[in-house]
Design an enzyme around this catalytic site. Structure first.
Site, PDB file in Angstrom:
ATOM      1  N   GLU A  49      30.950  20.772   6.693  1.00 57.03           N
ATOM      2  CA  GLU A  49      30.858  22.109   7.304  1.00 57.03           C
ATOM      3  C   GLU A  49      30.266  22.007   8.710  1.00 57.03           C
ATOM      4  OE1 GLU A  49      28.724  23.945   3.879  1.00 57.03           O
ATOM      5  OE2 GLU A  49      30.374  25.384   4.015  1.00 57.03           O
TER       6      GLU A  49
ATOM      7  N   ALA B  74      23.817  19.737   2.303  1.00 58.25           N
ATOM      8  CA  ALA B  74      22.559  20.452   2.075  1.00 58.25           C
ATOM      9  C   ALA B  74      21.606  19.591   1.250  1.00 58.25           C
ATOM     10  CB  ALA B  74      22.851  21.744   1.331  1.00 58.25           C
TER      11      ALA B  74
ATOM     12  N   GLU C 106      31.481  20.753  -3.351  1.00 57.11           N
ATOM     13  CA  GLU C 106      30.524  21.733  -3.912  1.00 57.11           C
ATOM     14  C   GLU C 106      30.870  22.182  -5.320  1.00 57.11           C
ATOM     15  OE1 GLU C 106      31.371  21.570  -0.796  1.00 57.11           O
ATOM     16  OE2 GLU C 106      29.654  22.079   0.463  1.00 57.11           O
TER      17      GLU C 106
ATOM     18  N   GLY D 244      27.971  20.279   3.036  1.00 58.48           N
ATOM     19  CA  GLY D 244      27.419  20.831   4.272  1.00 58.48           C
ATOM     20  C   GLY D 244      27.651  19.900   5.450  1.00 58.48           C
TER      21      GLY D 244
END
Ligand code: NAD
Length: 696
Positions: free
Chosen positions: A105, A61, A125, A102
């Site tokens: 992910e 992210a 994270e 991310g």
């Protein structure tokens, strides 16, 4: 263009391109979503390869979007991952460089994963005080064993690639030609009649999740020292493993939103940015050419010189260590060898790598032997006359253009530079002990240090794996100057009624790595005693500390003498309360006419941390530090300040500068009031409702 698509032989290759790390900012998410929709619609396409570059699949992210509307504007990361997951055509993630947060992910939303040798895959994270709410926390424990997933997520460390293959997280590792390999892999799938394979449909494998998570929770409650994110991650993992996929995902999203807005994550994000920001020096021209550093030399084979030599060897830079004493050189080499051998024994270094690093370290007895070094770091005794003598000699023997650095902790870099005919080449490189372990490097810019010398030393810091922070010349630079003010408050707290053990306990349970009194005992109380005596003699920068003087007069130097602020039994490092010290403190208070009062833990924290922030503000005000976040970076990387508190300046920001200024005013009118001189910058910002740092 943030995402492009190329179709060949029924296989679409979607490439994401958002330098430097393919961060999943809104415009990349939009572009990717469009390409995925196009691939789904186009009947010619039978399989998809999702790729970044060889250096970066995706770094996750865009942290700058956290807490802003952009992060929650559709398509959110979670929507993109659902889109990948729901594709009716198999999607292969082709991972080069890294797939982190991310980024992993995204890869877990794909149906297959192949990786380029050396790629790093992980969900870090937790180190930002949040969790992998883009489906990572649901998918990782479905594709690999639950215990493994819990371990990787709680530690926030990458999964070693060979283990990732063995556990089924990746389907293939390739040495080169990632895009070609991924397309071949996709063709193979089609050929074998294999279609989509959704991780969401897999069932987590675990016999007794209830018992397992209960055990983990009690372990973590002890080790997480007041941090919130570790337990929140564990809760989400438990829901992921024991409840249906979508329920787990909703729970994680709700938890994520709470965490991201909370104090812990804001502080951790600040810590992350403070470290990055520190590398930027605004007044250095962007096109400054760095001086090449191929060889190094260190003068002084003591504690620091040996550690600094290891830093160079660890970075693959040949280094010569010079000392006037042969036995010091021998001790140094033996110490370095022992240190590496311990790392080999722990399995963190191969024997071959140890031999290689040792081969990079050579020794010599004469300064003239440093003539081929591109940088020379002086680490001899902390004595101006000796240092000036060494620099005058270096001036004669160092090659033109060599950087002449000093590891001094307190001395004036300008005066040291004045002993040479080339003060532009002189700079401070203040390593912290143990130099091969501590991440901080204070780079001290003299008034004549050349721009390329500053830029090269800052870049060298990075190469040595350090966080380099630039400071100007003053007594103690950034870190030790602040430490002095902190020490003063700890002694005032004792005068007022707190015991050394209460102060140590309060600060450690708040998050500091070590309390000030235990630290004094570890480092040797005699070291600062000598410094005080020296300063009293020269009449400069002297702050009296009668209680600590008395302690040393009693021979209580610390662990090395078996007694200091605490007593230590039979060589143990466990600090024990000593009635002799209690009596000494009682008599000291009585001599001052002080009736001890109850001091709360909150007062201990506030006095100590605000003393740091106030001095930090003066340091910024005077231009010694470039910015407040640099002060935080120094404390976070060199002084055991807890990352989840963000550093002293950030802690003051979060407390509210108006409140901090109010506390300081109260203390100024109480005992020890003269120790407080509020910084103009603090008062100014407090009046304006401002902050030292930005907010998150
Ligand atoms: P140390 O006493 O362990 O080592 C100093 C070494 O320098 C000795 O081996 C000595 O023989 C050698 N030496 C003295 N004069 C010399 C000369 N003219 N030529 C060559 N070698 C000479 O000291 P240390 O703790 O390693 O500290 C070295 C420097 O690093 C000091 O300036 C100190 O302030 C600074 N420093 C120390 C620490 C720490 O925690 N020890 C931390 C940061 C910076």
């Amino acid at each position: 263009m943030a995402a492009s698509m190329h179709i060949e032989d029924t296989i679409a290759t979607i490439q994401i391109d958002n330098p430097p790390v393919n961060g999943l900012s809104l415009h990349l998410r939009q572009a990717l979503s469009e390409k995925l929709a196009e691939a789904e619609r186009n009947p010619e396409i039978r399989a998809v390869v999702l790729i970044g570059s060889d250096k970066a699949f995706c770094g996750g992210a865009d942290i700058r979007e956290f807490g802003t509307d952009r992060s929650q504007t559709k398509p959110r990361l979670r929507d993109i991952i659902d889109q990948l997951d729901q594709s009716t055509k198999p999607i292969v993630a082709a991972i080069g460089g890294f797939a982190l947060g991310g980024g992993l992910e995204l890869a877990l939303g794909c149906h297959y994963r192949i990786a380029l040798q050396g790629a790093r895959l992980g969900l870090p994270e937790i180190s930002l005080g949040i969790l992998a709410a883009g489906g990572g926390i649901q998918r990782l424990p479905r594709i690999i064993p639950v215990e493994k997933a819990v371990d990787f997520i709680l530690k926030g460390v990458p999964v070693p690639l060979s283990e990732a293959l063995q556990l089924g997280l990746v389907d293939e590792i390739v040495e080169r030609d990632l895009v070609l390999a991924a397309r071949t892999f996709a063709k193979g799938l089609l050929h074998a009649g294999k279609g989509v394979r959704r991780i969401r449909d897999m069932v987590p494998r675990m016999a007794d999740p209830k018992g397992y998570f209960a055990r983990k929770r009690s372990e973590l409650a002890k080790s997480s020292r007041g941090r919130i994110a570790p337990l929140a991650n564990l809760d989400c993992l438990e829901v992921s493993v024991t409840r249906p996929f979508d329920e787990g995902q909703d729970y994680s999203t709700a938890t994520f939103l709470k965490l991201v807005a909370g104090a812990e994550s804001r502080a951790l994000r600040h810590s992350f940015f403070a470290e990055r920001e520190a590398a930027k020096v605004p007044d250095l021209p962007a096109d400054t050419t760095l001086r090449p550093i191929a060889r190094a030399a260190v003068i002084g084979a003591g504690t620091m010189g040996s550690g600094i030599a290891m830093c160079f060897a660890n970075a693959g830079i040949p280094v010569m260590v010079i000392d006037t004493k042969q036995d010091a050189l021998e001790r140094s080499l033996a110490g370095i060898t022992k240190n590496y051998a311990a790392t080999v024994a722990k399995g963190r270094l191969s024997q071959a790598e140890m031999q290689h690093r040792l081969s990079l370290v050579t020794t010599g007895l004469h300064l003239s032997e440093v003539s081929s070094a591109d940088i020379i770091v002086e680490a001899v005794f902390e004595d101006m006359e000796i240092k000036k003598l060494v620099f005058a000699q270096l001036d004669k023997v160092a090659k033109p253009g060599a950087i002449l650095a000093t590891n001094t902790s307190t001395l004036d870099v300008n005066e040291i530079g004045s002993a040479t005919s080339r003060p532009r080449d002189v700079i401070g490189a203040h390593f912290f002990s143990p130099a091969n372990v501590m991440r901080l490097l204070e780079v001290i810019r003299g008034k004549e240090s050349a721009p390329d010398v500053i830029a090269t030393t800052m870049a060298l810091g990075k190469k040595l794996g350090k966080v380099a922070v630039l400071a100007g010349v003053c007594d103690g630079f950034i870190g030790n100057r602040i430490l002095e003010k902190y020490r003063v408050q700890t002694m005032i707290l004792v005068d007022l009624g707190a015991s050394p053990q209460q102060i140590d306990r309060a600060l450690v349970s708040w998050g500091l790595a070590m309390g000030p009194f235990a630290m004094g005992d570890l480092a040797g109380n005699d070291v600062s005693w000598l410094v005080r005596k020296h300063r009293a003699k020269i009449g400069r920068n002297y702050t009296p500390n009668p209680l600590a003087d008395q302690l040393c007069e009693m021979g209580r130097f610390g662990q090395k003498t078996g007694k200091g602020w605490y007593r230590y039994e039979g060589g143990s490092r466990t600090p024990l309360v000593d009635p002799e010290v209690e009596a000494m403190i009682d008599a000291h208070r009585a001599s001052l006419g002080i009736k001890p009062r109850v001091v709360t833990d909150d007062e201990i924290i506030e006095r100590c941390i605000f003393a740091m922030a106030n001095e930090g503000a003066r340091i910024v005000e005077e231009g010694i530090a470039l910015r407040s976040s640099d002060v935080d970076a120094v404390y976070l990387n060199g002084y055991g300040f807890p990352a989840h508190r963000g550093g002293p300046m950030f802690f003051a920001d979060e407390f509210g500068l108006q409140q901090v200024a109010g506390r300081i005013r109260d203390w100024m009118s109480a005992y020890g009031g003269s120790s407080w001189v509020p910084a103009e910058l603090l008062l100014d910002l407090a009046a304006k409702g401002g902050r030292f740092n930005g907010s998150y």
